[in-house]
Design an enzyme around this catalytic site. Sequence first.
Site, mmCIF file in Angstrom:
data_model
loop_
_atom_site.group_PDB
_atom_site.id
_atom_site.type_symbol
_atom_site.label_atom_id
_atom_site.label_comp_id
_atom_site.label_asym_id
_atom_site.label_seq_id
_atom_site.Cartn_x
_atom_site.Cartn_y
_atom_site.Cartn_z
ATOM 1 N N GLU A 63 0.813 -1.243 -0.080
ATOM 2 C CA GLU A 63 -0.036 0.074 -0.036
ATOM 3 C C GLU A 63 0.717 1.209 -0.182
ATOM 4 O OE1 GLU A 63 -3.286 0.444 -0.146
ATOM 5 O OE2 GLU A 63 -3.637 -1.913 -0.489
ATOM 6 N N ASP A 64 1.957 1.351 -0.813
ATOM 7 C CA ASP A 64 2.704 2.561 -1.227
ATOM 8 C C ASP A 64 3.687 2.749 0.168
ATOM 9 O OD1 ASP A 64 2.376 3.167 -3.741
ATOM 10 O OD2 ASP A 64 0.542 4.444 -3.514
ATOM 11 N N ALA A 65 3.844 1.949 0.807
ATOM 12 C CA ALA A 65 4.680 2.234 1.879
ATOM 13 C C ALA A 65 6.369 1.970 1.235
ATOM 14 C CB ALA A 65 4.682 1.356 3.242
#
Lengths: 1122, 308
Positions: A737-739
């Site tokens: 999730e885009d971390a």
Amino acid sequence: MKLEISQSDLVLLQKSFFEEEGLVRQHLDSYNAFIERGLQEVIDETGEIEIGVPENPYKIKFGQIFIHDPVSKISGPYTTEADGTKHEIYPMEARFRSLSYLAPLSLEITPIINGREQETELILIGALPIMLKSKLCFLSQLSPEKLINYGEDPKDPGGYFIINGSERAIVAMEDLAPNSILVDIDTRGAKPVYQSKVFSTTVGFRARIELRIKPDGAIYVSMPGVPTLIPLVILMRALGLESDFEVAKTVSTEKIIQNQLEPSFEAAVGVDTIKSAILYIGNRVAHGQGEEYRLRRAETILDRNFLPHLARIPESRKEKSFFLGEMACRAIELKLGRRKTDDKDHFKNKRLKLAGPLLADLFRVAFRNLCRDIKYQLERMGAKRRRLNISIAVRPGIVGNRLKHALATGNWGLGRVGITQLLDRTNSISALSHLRRVQSPLSRSQPNFEARDLHPTHWGRLCPNETPEGSNCGLVNNLALSAHISVGIDSGGVKQTLYRLGVIPVQDASVTLRESGAKVFVNGSPIGYHESPQEFVAEFREKRRRSEISTEVNLAYFSSDNGHRNDIYLNCNQGRTRRPLIVVKKGVSTLQPEHIEKIRSGEWGWKDLVKRGIIEYLDAEEEENALVAITFKEITSEHTHSEIAPYTILGICASTIPYAEHNQSPRNSYEAAMSKQALGVGATNFLLRVDSRSHILHYPQTPLVKTNSLDIIGYDLRPSGQNCVVAFISYEGYNMEDAVIFNKSSIERGLERSTFYRIYTAESRQYLGGSRDQFVTPEQGIRGYRGEQYYRFLETDGIISLESEVVGGDVLVGRMSPPRFLEEYKEFEIRGPTMRDTSVDVRPAETGIVDAVFITDTSDGNKLAKIRVREQRIPELGDKFASRHGQKGVIGIVIPQENMPFTADGIIPDILINPHAIPSRMTIGQFLESMAGKVAAGRGMPVDGTPFTNEKPEELKRMLTNLGFSHTGREVFYNGITGEKFVAEIFVGVVYYQKLHHMVRDKIHARARGQVQMLTRQPTEGRARGGGLRFGEMERDCLLGYGAAMLLRDRLLEESDKYVLYTCERCGYLSYYDNRQRKYVCRLCEDKAQISPVVVSYAFKLLLQEMMSLCVVPRLTLKESV
Amino acid sequence: MGEQWLKTKVECPECSSTNLIHDYSTGEIVCSNCGLVLTEQKMDQGPEWRAFTQEEKESRSRVGIPTSYSVHDKGLSTAIGRVDRDAFGRKLPLATRLQMWRLRKWQIRSRVHSSVDRNLAQAMAELDRLSDKIHIPQALKERAAVIYRKALDKGLVRGRSIAAIAAASLYAACRLTGSSRTLREISNTSLVAKKDVARCYRLLIRELDIQMPIAGPLTYLSKIGEKTNITGQTQGIAVKIIREAMEKRITAGKDPMGLAAAALYIACILNKEKKTQKEIAEAAEVTEVTVRNRYKTLRVQLDLKLPD
């Protein structure tokens, strides 16, 4: 001859353009024009004022305006101290002491008594805010070394103002072009209405003139000041065209068009003379008045309110009738299908209002106020028959405060707000982009789809990518790199040139000429005809290229060959967005290698190319006549111009993106928005600046994958990011999730580390009765005393010592203030327990080290202390980062280097990002940047990633193989924890990463106890106030659903605004506490009252009282609880 | 807790100590003597709304500007707006519009009714003009307005010119706060002669019983220094000279401007700054003779060794 101009030559050319013009040229040009001409023009509009003293009235005449103070003899930015002395100031002093950067304005004033001119006096009339780096700014003449001596960043662009110590940038306003006719069809009714409109604009007055063809075919005109529509023919007649023949001839010579006027003539039956026509209008505007008055009113309306841009005198009526005829003709042509509706979004119909015209508007209003005040003062004085002293009657504050206030708040009056904004200094890019912003006046709440769309004429004028998302999308724009705004020249001289070149004035044109020749328009108004337009236009352009005619002038010819009417439009007004192009003649570029050589040697500059007609500026209208080749290779004999460099169609932010043309377009828009949040070096004088908050990146690096624009903008000298080794790998899922995953050792080596500076300000104010704030360690027992430990760092002067390690709540400046509401007559009261502690403390939840203390005084003579607190920000879990391709993410985990995956060569990435970030977003540019970065690192030389003209992907692949890497960019990786080899090869390269200014440190928040709000007694809101986290409606619904009654009561009452309400059981009204009787009483029941406490929420009690204030009677009926 | 809110807590109810500690982070007020918690939930003094832009701030704020003595009605008047729209935003019918126009006119006309109001309106306009002309800070102007109002209450203005009393109030306010404005500066911008202003000033001092701090030469030093571009360092030397002179009590009864000018002149000589007596005298608005005389006294009395 073969062309030998290379890509790097064009970069050189582009560089010379920006060296001479600068990136905020448009504001500086506009402002300089304002101080040179605009100011004087506003004065001349008024000219003189009459002083109506009963016995011997006299006049005062205004002469020339100067930037000069007649008393102190200062001719530049200055300030007045509290003791009345004046001295020059440099911008840094203004920022530092919270002053305004203003220069004196003085005016020559001559009294005329009995027709005889008296002695001229030079009088200070106000103060003018000075734009930094403009002609009047001290900085404009300084060398870089001198600039540093005066505390400036030598690369600062200027173009903003300093008001009360804060930097204010003027945002350009996009405006519909004034004085030009636009036709369209109104389809709101059952039948279409054809109309032509014009915003006739003259200094300080804007009249909307509308001409409509009603469904019955008759034409009507509306204008301000006349409540009804006026039939066209009557208006024409009132303007002096008595016979029907004349009217018809003025509209058109063509029979088909004249026939369309038939219903209009019928609408004017019975109004046959000029006088009766004027009277017709008079009857509408001054109904029921005497005939003479009606005539006079109608004539003033015709002269003042109808097409005021042509002139506001009776002699201009003829000219106005020609203009009106043209309006009618176009509407009829539209009706006949001979012409299409005008495109409002075409950039030729737009003008940009910059600092100059905006300030002129403001100054005009202020100056008129000043004149009114002078008149009032003099008339009052004159009545008392004193010797004439004009300088006493002039209050400089009127003009000064008005300008200052407007710039400080951005409030321009007439509902125009947000014209100025606080200059964004996050990094160098954000400041530049802010100064090149363009705002549309259209409402953001309405859809306005067409206005938001990218229009073909935006090419090279507005950046296609840099616009915000959401409500402002497409309405807030940014200038493209190549955009240049015209300053405008006087149209009178241009008209003379036209007549000399064979343009026949409208009134002298014969019918044959009108039918065969082309109509010539200057700034939208018809001025004549020319018999051979083709040759005329060619000759005109040739003259312009030889600099015989100002290069500010643009003209376009719309030929009947292309289905237009034969028209020539010439524009020389201000605010047109133009762009430079290389002139191509007969299929050959006029720019030759020897010219480049001269530029390189410094013999020629950009201006020389423009002067010689090698490069010319085209506005959107003239560009309709041009065929522009994108590259030299494409040039054919058809082409008239060639682009200088295609990447200049982008704006400041978008041109930082390497390989932008390989990205999905919205990603570039996201990046353009994000690059303004990247930490960097906003200004190199950050140690001297006193902005309330600023971030400085510790080891900023110039990107390995560059674009040509970066050098031009100066990004390599003030970068805002670092080159990181980035691998596309999901590692234990900590980057989903885009971390992003960061290498702990990289962080420890200083990767993306920054310092946060906050400046706290404390002023010691003066109050009535001679008391003032004191900077001391507050005494125990005064109101608001916080407890000894918070004052522990204070020195004897009440100010904290340097290098103190402070945390939230620690006092930086100890300050005691007198009680808030001192009564008028309690002047010399001794200070006692009523003194308040108004110390300035460190914001809750912030920590830091006192970095610097500045002590000075304001122009009001108050002591002013500014304390800078510094805090190091090391990347941590939750901080936000982004590449240059709209790929943002927060840190999900920081992994020790030994646990990070590594390549066969032993290279350990700095950052791991998740491969899922790519497929749906299609940011291929990031792959290319990654590979290019690898190449750059390998070969030790940056890669050119300029959009459209970069080193191509195939090239990169070849170089990767040469350097011993796989051409795919992928490498063998090993798991850092298990040591196993990964089955798949992992894509790894060098990507430029930016640290964005959203950090957990500034967001983390929790509350157990704390203050409550005054109004509702519920916990305060927001982190800065130590507020609670809202237990909202949906959360409440959950508890209801679960039936968790006790928890519900706890959240919504006990821990919120519990309140004991005393109410009278007998009448149900609220009771009140009587301090004298020491008990609760009910007004209504008095002795019979039965008062009981009820536990309610304070908000409920407030509701009851608010209802009572609305004359609604709420009664509480109490019952025993079960 | 109830009525506890209403009282301003100045002392601890248990031990009567006034050493109360306000803890903003926990929202408590604690007695530092006995440890009693007086209040568990302090009220936040600020507004309960949050605004990020100027526009939001304006729309959410429920208050206007603070009252001010330098406005004739302290800014507390009522005005009828010029919106000409009803609560739904519709335009008013013509008849109502005309009625509102008449009401507005009479509202403006009747606003200034008593003679005191008229007087104040004129005086405040004059005060406004004066302070604008010679750049008087807002706080000082406010002070002058209070002095003027007192004078008006005592009936001192009757029979005298408003302009003169206004100018005198302003000068008095300047003197009270030790800000270095001369009577000449003020009377030059006023329509009234210096003599009249001075007379009114003396009257104000006497009648209003104002204790005026003595204007020492120090107040004027920096002003003259700024005008003649004398460096801060030299000004520092001049301050020392004057301090010494004051200690030796040779400043009594002398014009502070002259003393300041002379001290600056001496400081210039000591610091080898080239400034003529004439330049300094002009900036100080005194004659050269005065500067020379003070210079002589200072040199002799302080036993200064000056190069010729």
